[in-house]
Design an enzyme around this catalytic site. Sequence first.
Site: not given
Length: 425
Positions: A345, A397
């Site tokens: 993006t 994560h």
Amino acid sequence: MPANVVVPEVGESIVDARVARWLKKEGDAVSVGEPLVELETDKIDLEVAAPQGGVLGRIAHGDGADVKVGEVLGVIEDGGAAAAPRAEAPPQSAPPPKPAPAGEPASPAAAARPDARPASVSDEKKRATPAARNAAQQKSVDLKQVAGSGEAGRVMKRDVEALAVPAAQGEAQAARPAPAPNRVEAPSGATAGDRTEERVRMSKRRATIARRLVEAQSTAAMLTTFNEVDMSAVMAIRERHKQPFKERYGVGLGLTSFFVKAAIGALRAFPRINAEIQGDEMVLKHYFDIGIAVGAAEGLVVPVLRDADRMSFAQIEQKVRAFAKAADDGTLSLADLKGGTFTITNGGVFGSLLSTPILNPPQVGILGLHAIKDRPMAVDGQVQIRPMMYMALTYDHRIVDGAEAVQFLVRVKQLVEDPGALLIE
């Protein structure tokens, strides 16, 4: 024999839709294949055509209604029976029609039905994309006056905007200029200083975007790491090759292709960033379908470059250009938006200097690009002005360790600062 108009099956992930606008009214004659109603889904807008000719006898769900796939939207009746009442002559006692004003053609149909308009210029019979209709409504442009540049003369958003620009310039010279587009006007009777509010229902796409963003934040362990990249080498290449590249391929040599290639090189080195989580398993994907975030009127969409590792720079730029045009016109297909293994993006096109992008589930990584700014940098012991860009990598994560994410971004930096290395990758 009556025929039902139903919500079609668009794709596995789309189970409902919203009626955006009926193009016909109850009692209107319709031809087989003629568009009847526009639907909004959370991914694309589409038109539903008449399965047979006849008369639209009943509308089961009006504008703004939420409907499910397979649900009946309306019923088309046999043309002869339903059209009979509309064919009746006006009562003998009706007064004769008034003569048409000078300069206006007389129309017997208009005299019998005052609200009738010539069929040749009816905006209901003129095909236009949903984005074009929205733009026409916002800019007060009559679709009857717009020449379509799309396939089979379909009116596109760009056609409406092209007509709106000279109209706006002419209105600027009037005694009372028109209000600026998208301005929320105070209700009638409101005085200066009133604290007005407006309640606007979210579109299906906007509501889905909102839901998915909240889901991403509540289900993924998102973390963002940053780095900066010197764009000198890329900008030098673009400057040297921009003219022959455009002459040969018909598009400019942009930044997207460099970052797509660099991201793929980094994904090869760190494959867990090109994966997704399914239950207690990691699905490592050995192909590269790169999503490119594109701004659209109804909200951000992410069309996908399939097998981007097999595409040339020119093919990437051409495809991204086509995606942007289709998003602007509202003609992106479900196939364009399906899947994706990693997303890029670019908030820099809007002036963003730094941001933390949100994951596009079920993906576990998204690369955010930002504005290029000249900054003083220490180079070989000397201060030099260099065109610099901040990059951000948001990652999940749960399966991507911090060290992997940092090294991934460093690898992207290395490949962009040394574009020749992209040939090796």
